[in-house]
Design an enzyme around this catalytic site. Structure first.
Site, short mmCIF file in Angstrom:
data_model
loop_
_atom_site.label_atom_id
_atom_site.label_comp_id
_atom_site.label_asym_id
_atom_site.label_seq_id
_atom_site.Cartn_x
_atom_site.Cartn_y
_atom_site.Cartn_z
N CYS A 35 0.82 -1.22 0.00
CA CYS A 35 0.00 0.00 0.00
C CYS A 35 0.85 1.25 0.00
CB CYS A 35 -0.95 0.02 1.19
SG CYS A 35 -0.07 0.03 2.76
N CYS A 104 -2.69 -2.96 8.70
CA CYS A 104 -2.34 -1.60 9.13
C CYS A 104 -1.87 -1.63 10.59
CB CYS A 104 -3.53 -0.67 8.97
SG CYS A 104 -4.40 -0.87 7.41
FE1 FES Z 1 -1.58 0.40 4.24
FE2 FES Z 1 -3.44 0.74 5.97
S1 FES Z 1 -3.68 0.50 3.84
S2 FES Z 1 -1.35 0.54 6.33
#
Ligand code: FES
Length: 128
Positions: A35, A104
C-alpha cells in the site's frame, strides 16, 4: 454497520502522540510495500521505561489510528512489556479493525519493535 469503530474514528481524527522526539534514543521506520504506507516511531527510554513516544504516519486511517493507539498502550510501560505488544492487541484496543485492514495494525507493531531494536543496538554500542 459502520466500517470503523468509534475508537478508530476518534484516534484517526484526533491522533495521540503525533510528532518527533528530537532526542529519541530509539527510532524505527517501517513500510508496507503493497500500500506504500510508512510509519516512523520515536522512543525516549529512561530506566528501562518508555518515558515518551511519538509517531509520524503517512498512511491510511487505520494505520494512523493503530499508531496512535499503540503509542498509548506502551507509554509508561517497561521495555519488556512494549516488546510484547502485538498488532492483535492494538486492533482489540481499537474495538476491532476490518479484516482487510489488519495489516495496518501490523505496521504499528513492527514500527515499535524496530524502534526498540534500535534502542537495544544503541545501548549495546554504548557499552551498556
Ligand atoms: Fe496500508 Fe493501511 S492500507 S497501512
Amino acid at each position: 454497520m459502520a466500517l470503523y469503530s468509534e475508537k478508530v474514528m476518534d484516534h484517526f481524527i484526533n491522533p495521540r502522540n503525533v510528532g518527533v522526539i528530537e532526542d529519541a534514543n530509539g527510532v524505527g521506520e517501517v513500510g508496507n510495500a503493497k500500500c506504500g504506507d510508512i510509519m516512523k516511531m520515536y522512543l525516549k527510554i529512561e530506566d528501562d521505561t518508555i518515558k515518551d513516544v511519538k509517531f509520524e504516519t503517512f498512511g491510511c486511517a487505520s494505520a494512523i489510528a493503530s499508531s496512535s493507539m499503540a503509542t498509548e498502550l506502551i507509554k509508561g510501560q517497561p521495555v519488556s512489556e512494549a516488546m510484547k505488544l502485538t498488532n492483535k492487541a492494538v486492533a482489540e484496543a481499537l474495538d476491532g479493525l476490518p479484516d482487510y485492514k489488519m495489516h495496518c495494525s501490523v505496521l504499528a507493531e513492527e514500527a515499535i519493535r524496530a524502534a526498540l531494536e534500535d534502542y537495544n543496538n544503541k545501548s549495546k554500542s554504548n557499552g551498556g
